[in-house]
Write a protein that holds these residues in place. Structure first.
Motif, short mmCIF file in Angstrom:
data_model
loop_
_atom_site.label_atom_id
_atom_site.label_comp_id
_atom_site.label_asym_id
_atom_site.label_seq_id
_atom_site.Cartn_x
_atom_site.Cartn_y
_atom_site.Cartn_z
N ALA A 85 0.88 -1.35 0.05
CA ALA A 85 0.08 0.02 -0.22
C ALA A 85 0.90 1.16 -0.08
O ALA A 85 0.44 2.16 -0.07
N GLY A 86 2.15 1.05 0.03
CA GLY A 86 3.13 2.25 0.12
C GLY A 86 3.50 2.74 -0.98
O GLY A 86 3.20 2.22 -2.13
N ALA A 87 3.99 4.21 -0.92
CA ALA A 87 4.24 4.91 -2.02
C ALA A 87 5.46 4.26 -3.03
O ALA A 87 5.38 4.46 -4.23
N TYR A 88 6.50 3.54 -2.29
CA TYR A 88 7.49 3.11 -3.09
C TYR A 88 6.93 1.92 -4.05
O TYR A 88 7.22 1.90 -5.31
N PHE A 89 6.14 1.00 -3.36
CA PHE A 89 5.68 -0.26 -4.20
C PHE A 89 4.65 0.30 -5.36
O PHE A 89 4.76 0.09 -6.63
N THR A 90 3.79 1.42 -4.89
CA THR A 90 2.72 1.57 -5.95
C THR A 90 3.34 2.74 -7.14
O THR A 90 2.86 2.96 -8.06
N SER A 91 4.72 2.88 -7.02
CA SER A 91 5.31 3.50 -8.15
C SER A 91 5.90 2.93 -9.08
O SER A 91 6.46 3.01 -10.08
N LEU A 92 6.11 1.22 -8.52
CA LEU A 92 6.87 0.50 -9.63
C LEU A 92 6.10 -0.02 -10.64
O LEU A 92 4.72 0.21 -10.62
N ALA A 93 6.42 -0.25 -11.71
CA ALA A 93 5.70 -0.74 -13.06
C ALA A 93 5.26 -2.08 -12.56
O ALA A 93 5.86 -3.04 -12.11
N VAL A 94 3.69 -2.29 -13.11
CA VAL A 94 3.33 -3.65 -12.91
C VAL A 94 4.05 -4.57 -13.63
O VAL A 94 4.41 -4.40 -14.88
N GLY A 95 4.48 -5.73 -13.01
CA GLY A 95 5.08 -6.91 -13.75
C GLY A 95 6.57 -6.48 -13.81
O GLY A 95 7.35 -7.55 -14.36
N SER A 96 7.19 -5.52 -13.38
CA SER A 96 8.48 -5.42 -13.16
C SER A 96 8.96 -6.31 -12.11
O SER A 96 8.35 -6.92 -11.29
N ALA A 97 10.21 -6.51 -11.90
CA ALA A 97 11.06 -7.53 -11.24
C ALA A 97 10.56 -7.46 -9.66
O ALA A 97 10.35 -8.27 -8.95
N GLU A 98 10.80 -6.22 -9.19
CA GLU A 98 10.47 -5.79 -7.95
C GLU A 98 8.98 -5.93 -7.40
O GLU A 98 8.76 -6.09 -6.43
N TYR A 99 8.23 -5.41 -8.22
CA TYR A 99 6.75 -5.45 -8.13
C TYR A 99 6.32 -6.95 -7.96
O TYR A 99 5.57 -7.26 -6.89
N GLN A 100 6.79 -7.71 -8.63
CA GLN A 100 6.58 -9.34 -8.64
C GLN A 100 7.30 -9.86 -7.58
O GLN A 100 6.32 -10.63 -6.80
N LEU A 101 8.54 -9.54 -7.22
CA LEU A 101 9.07 -10.03 -5.95
C LEU A 101 8.21 -9.75 -4.79
O LEU A 101 7.79 -10.68 -3.90
N LEU A 102 8.00 -8.43 -4.32
CA LEU A 102 7.15 -8.00 -2.91
C LEU A 102 5.80 -8.70 -3.22
O LEU A 102 5.33 -8.84 -1.99
N SER A 103 5.12 -8.72 -4.40
CA SER A 103 3.71 -9.34 -4.23
C SER A 103 4.03 -10.51 -3.84
O SER A 103 3.00 -11.16 -3.05
N ASP A 104 4.63 -11.40 -4.48
CA ASP A 104 4.84 -12.80 -4.03
C ASP A 104 5.29 -12.98 -2.49
O ASP A 104 4.67 -14.07 -1.97
N LEU A 105 6.39 -12.10 -2.01
CA LEU A 105 6.50 -12.36 -0.66
C LEU A 105 5.37 -12.08 0.13
O LEU A 105 5.11 -12.76 0.98
N ALA A 106 4.48 -11.00 -0.33
CA ALA A 106 3.48 -10.80 0.56
C ALA A 106 2.34 -12.04 0.72
O ALA A 106 1.72 -12.47 1.64
N LEU A 107 2.26 -12.71 -0.59
CA LEU A 107 1.52 -13.94 -0.60
C LEU A 107 1.85 -15.00 0.23
O LEU A 107 1.15 -15.56 0.93
N HIS A 108 3.24 -15.40 0.18
CA HIS A 108 3.71 -16.21 1.04
C HIS A 108 3.64 -16.17 2.31
O HIS A 108 3.37 -17.10 2.93
#
Length: 260
Positions: A85-108
């Protein structure tokens, strides 16, 4: 990995690229499944003490260890929920490496919370849903800003993942049921992958304090003679909980007097 029963972010500026390496989402996310099939585990009955105290006692025996792990996973899951929900994550391009990484970690981490709560609820009463205090973390900064009094997203994530691995490694000795030991081993293997990925990203970005990244001396026993040589370091609950309590709100802070 030393897990053993016998072991005693400022937002990116235009033109910058925090995406240091492609991450294969499908091959990474599959590790979440390592824990998904164990939700039918049954725990021995445990009567909870309803007396209100300043600190929450996680309990004793296998239930105490799993409550301890449940608390750690609640903390990590709540952290990643705020990251998304934070400003750093929401600034990332959807599908970018760090966007995917942080999304996956949250799911895990959510999977781990659900798994442990289900296992505990089978025959016991898990500790309550905890409340958190992340006031020392900036969810707008990718990494810690020099001189700032708050950690950036990736530095905080690395800290939580390293702490989680060391905590599982240190708590393994308190299990009496090998089935629970195996369950915790599956979870800690996923946490170790999280820690390794985050460290590799930070080291590639110039974080010299992490040494050799996922095999850095701060997380790996560099001794050539000790029983745990070349293994991940472990921490007992007494060493972990003060670090955890720093991010828990009053009324949610923990103690584990039986896990010593």
């Amino acid at each position: 990995m030393s897990f053993s029963r016998s072991a005693g972010a400022s937002a990116p500026t235009p033109g910058s690229s925090p995406l240091l390496a492609p991450i294969k989402r499908r091959s990474f996310i599959k590790y979440a499944g390592a824990t998904a099939g164990a939700t039918a585990l049954t725990l021995a009955s445990c009567k909870k003490d309803d007396t209100t105290t300043a600190l929450l006692d996680v309990g004793s025996g296998d239930v105490g260890v799993l409550n301890y792990a449940y608390a750690l996973e609640q903390l990590e899951s709540a952290f990643y929920t705020q990251v998304l929900a934070g400003a750093y994550f929401t600034s990332l391009a959807v599908g970018s490496a760090e966007y995917q990484l942080l999304s996956d970690l949250a799911l895990h981490e959510k999977i781990h919370v659900d798994l442990l709560r289900t296992a505990l609820t089978a025959n016991s009463t898990p500790i309550k849903a905890l409340s958190f205090d992340f006031s020392t973390i900036s969810f707008s900064d990718r990494t810690t800003v020099t001189g700032a009094d708050k950690m950036g997203v990736l530095n905080a994530a690395q800290m939580f993942e390293d702490l989680g691995v060391a905590a599982y490694n240190g708590a393994a000795r308190f299990f009496s049921n090998v089935d629970y030991l195996g369950l915790a081993g599956k979870i800690v293997s996923v946490e170790a992958r999280h820690a390794a990925l985050l460290r590799d990203i930070l080291v590639a970005g110039g974080a010299s304090s992490l040494g050799n990244g996922f095999v850095g001396a701060d997380v790996i026993d560099s001794s050539t003679t000790s029983a745990t040589a070349r293994m991940e370091k472990s921490l007992l609950p007494a060493a972990v909980l003060p670090k955890v309590n720093a991010y828990l709100a009053t009324g949610s802070q923990l103690t584990a007097p039986s896990l010593v």
